[in-house]
Motif scaffolding. Structure first.
Motif, short mmCIF file in Angstrom:
data_model
loop_
_atom_site.label_atom_id
_atom_site.label_comp_id
_atom_site.label_asym_id
_atom_site.label_seq_id
_atom_site.Cartn_x
_atom_site.Cartn_y
_atom_site.Cartn_z
N GLU A 259 0.74 -1.05 0.09
CA GLU A 259 -0.04 0.01 -0.11
C GLU A 259 1.01 1.13 0.06
OE1 GLU A 259 -3.03 0.06 2.99
OE2 GLU A 259 -2.83 2.12 3.04
N ASP A 260 0.47 2.31 -0.95
CA ASP A 260 1.33 3.44 -0.69
C ASP A 260 1.29 4.30 0.46
OD1 ASP A 260 0.08 4.15 -4.31
OD2 ASP A 260 1.57 2.79 -3.40
N GLN A 261 2.37 4.74 0.88
CA GLN A 261 2.56 5.27 2.29
C GLN A 261 3.11 6.57 2.21
OE1 GLN A 261 3.38 2.58 5.11
NE2 GLN A 261 1.64 2.56 5.96
N VAL A 262 2.91 7.56 2.91
CA VAL A 262 3.58 8.70 2.98
C VAL A 262 3.67 9.17 4.51
CG1 VAL A 262 3.82 11.36 2.33
CG2 VAL A 262 2.83 9.59 0.58
N THR A 263 4.71 9.42 5.09
CA THR A 263 5.29 9.87 6.37
C THR A 263 5.79 11.04 6.58
OG1 THR A 263 5.01 7.28 7.13
CG2 THR A 263 6.09 8.97 8.58
N LEU B 80 -9.19 10.92 -0.96
CA LEU B 80 -9.94 11.11 -2.33
C LEU B 80 -11.12 10.55 -2.12
CD1 LEU B 80 -9.58 12.18 -5.24
CD2 LEU B 80 -8.75 10.00 -5.82
N ILE B 81 -12.34 11.17 -2.53
CA ILE B 81 -13.65 10.37 -2.71
C ILE B 81 -13.89 10.28 -3.82
CG2 ILE B 81 -16.02 11.13 -1.83
CD1 ILE B 81 -15.12 13.43 -0.09
N TYR B 82 -14.01 11.09 -4.99
CA TYR B 82 -14.35 10.77 -6.43
C TYR B 82 -13.55 11.68 -7.13
CZ TYR B 82 -18.70 7.99 -5.93
OH TYR B 82 -19.54 7.12 -5.76
N TYR B 83 -13.47 11.33 -8.30
CA TYR B 83 -12.57 12.04 -9.42
C TYR B 83 -13.60 11.99 -10.51
CZ TYR B 83 -10.24 7.88 -10.98
OH TYR B 83 -9.98 6.73 -11.50
N SER B 84 -12.96 12.98 -11.76
CA SER B 84 -13.52 12.83 -13.01
C SER B 84 -12.42 13.33 -13.67
CB SER B 84 -14.60 13.92 -13.07
OG SER B 84 -14.89 14.24 -14.30
N VAL B 85 -12.34 12.54 -15.09
CA VAL B 85 -11.03 12.75 -15.88
C VAL B 85 -11.59 13.80 -17.21
CG1 VAL B 85 -9.86 11.01 -15.54
CG2 VAL B 85 -11.65 10.86 -17.30
N GLY B 86 -13.02 14.03 -17.01
CA GLY B 86 -13.76 14.94 -18.33
C GLY B 86 -14.96 14.89 -18.11
N VAL C 125 2.05 12.03 -2.72
CA VAL C 125 2.67 11.12 -3.92
C VAL C 125 1.58 10.80 -4.91
CG1 VAL C 125 4.69 10.41 -2.76
CG2 VAL C 125 2.92 9.12 -2.93
N SER C 126 2.16 10.73 -6.08
CA SER C 126 1.12 10.34 -7.29
C SER C 126 1.75 8.97 -7.84
CB SER C 126 0.67 11.33 -7.98
OG SER C 126 0.07 10.65 -9.20
N GLN C 127 1.12 7.77 -8.05
CA GLN C 127 1.61 6.73 -8.67
C GLN C 127 1.20 6.72 -10.18
OE1 GLN C 127 -0.37 3.06 -7.31
NE2 GLN C 127 1.37 1.81 -7.79
N GLY C 128 1.93 6.20 -11.04
CA GLY C 128 1.67 6.28 -12.37
C GLY C 128 0.36 5.11 -12.66
N GLY C 129 -0.47 5.58 -13.59
CA GLY C 129 -1.75 5.08 -13.71
C GLY C 129 -2.75 5.20 -12.82
N SER C 130 -2.50 5.97 -11.58
CA SER C 130 -3.68 6.24 -10.94
C SER C 130 -3.75 7.88 -10.38
CB SER C 130 -3.17 5.52 -9.53
OG SER C 130 -4.02 6.10 -8.32
N GLU C 131 -5.15 8.30 -10.52
CA GLU C 131 -5.35 9.69 -10.19
C GLU C 131 -5.46 9.68 -8.83
OE1 GLU C 131 -5.16 10.74 -13.73
OE2 GLU C 131 -5.76 12.27 -12.15
N LYS C 132 -5.08 8.82 -7.90
CA LYS C 132 -5.19 9.31 -6.48
C LYS C 132 -3.84 9.98 -6.05
CE LYS C 132 -4.52 6.03 -3.39
NZ LYS C 132 -4.77 4.78 -2.80
N LEU C 133 -3.84 11.02 -5.22
CA LEU C 133 -2.70 11.57 -4.66
C LEU C 133 -2.90 11.12 -3.31
CD1 LEU C 133 -2.38 15.23 -5.16
CD2 LEU C 133 -1.00 13.59 -5.99
N ARG D 118 4.95 8.81 -10.03
CA ARG D 118 4.76 9.52 -10.86
C ARG D 118 5.22 10.85 -10.53
NH1 ARG D 118 -1.09 9.59 -13.92
NH2 ARG D 118 -1.83 10.88 -12.01
N GLY D 119 4.90 11.31 -9.48
CA GLY D 119 5.37 12.46 -8.98
C GLY D 119 5.20 12.90 -7.42
N LEU D 120 5.86 13.64 -6.79
CA LEU D 120 5.86 13.85 -5.40
C LEU D 120 5.75 15.49 -5.29
CD1 LEU D 120 7.82 12.73 -2.20
CD2 LEU D 120 7.67 15.36 -2.69
#
Lengths: 110, 112
Positions: free
Chosen positions: A1-5, B45-51, A90-98, A31-33
């Motif tokens: 699981e992605d973690q940030v401390t 993160l709750i929800y997101y939208s790409v467009g 942090v952002s992982q490649g392929g994921s929109e979750k920060l 993907r980015g910090l």
């Protein structure tokens, strides 16, 4: 699981006393910090994006650096107006979750 | 250029009530996000939208719904409010060319 401390959780400095904030992360395929500043009752304000180990970014008294496991936010000769909570994400490649850390509250006394 | 705007700034709901949190951005960003921030916790993160017309669940979607009919607007709907939804809600957006997200000022919601 992605973690940030983030450490320390809180830091008090005297004006002009330089220091560093630490952000340790575990993520596959970084993907980015990102570093943000958040003032009380406000939304996070974007500061920096770092993409690869060895990269550095500077803005006024702030300098962000990145290694393969952690990032540092160096604050040089801070002023009281630098007092805020600093967030790392942090952002992982392929994921929109920060994935955000819990933040580090910085207080700079005059 | 106002960036990301959110309304209302504050709201108190009774258990079981519903409401919509509004979010608008004027940067022509394709990507939009809803987060919640609880004391001592990182933003989730709750929800997101790409467009427009495309939405997807984040980490904590239960109890919420979203829609995206335009590029500018991304409302968050709370149905049957519960005390666990007491939080500060932030909307964010980003453009196609970079990954940093830009946040709105937040909505502080209390459910009693």
């Amino acid at each position: 699981e992605d973690q940030v401390t983030q450490s320390p959780e809180a830091l008090r400095l005297q004006e002009g006393e330089s220091s560093s904030l630490n952000c340790s992360y575990t993520v596959s395929g970084l993907r980015g910090l990102f570093w943000y500043r958040q003032d009380p009752g406000k939304g996070p304000e974007f500061l920096f994006t770092l993409y690869s180990a060895g990269e550095e970014k500077e803005k006024e008294r702030l300098k962000a650096t990145l290694t393969k496991k952690e990032s540092f936010l160096h604050i040089t000769a801070p002023k009281p107006e630098d007092s805020a909570t600093y967030l790392c994400a942090v952002s992982q490649g392929g994921s929109e979750k920060l994935v955000f850390g819990k933040g580090m509250k910085l207080t700079v006394n005059p | 250029n106002a960036g990301v705007t959110q309304t209302p700034k504050f709201r108190i709901l009774k258990i079981g009530q519903s409401m919509t949190l509004q979010c608008t951005q004027d940067m022509n960003h394709n990507y939009m996000y809803w987060y919640r921030q609880d004391p001592g916790m990182g933003l989730k993160l709750i929800y997101y939208s790409v467009g427009a017309g495309i939405t997807d669940k984040g980490e904590v979607p239960n109890g919420y719904n979203v829609s995206r009919s335009t590029t500018e607007d991304f409302p968050l709907r709370l149905e049957l409010a519960a005390p666990s939804q007491t939080s500060v809600y932030f909307c964010a957006s980003r453009g196609q060319a970079s990954y940093e997200q830009y946040f709105g000022p937040g909505t502080r919601l209390t459910v009693t």
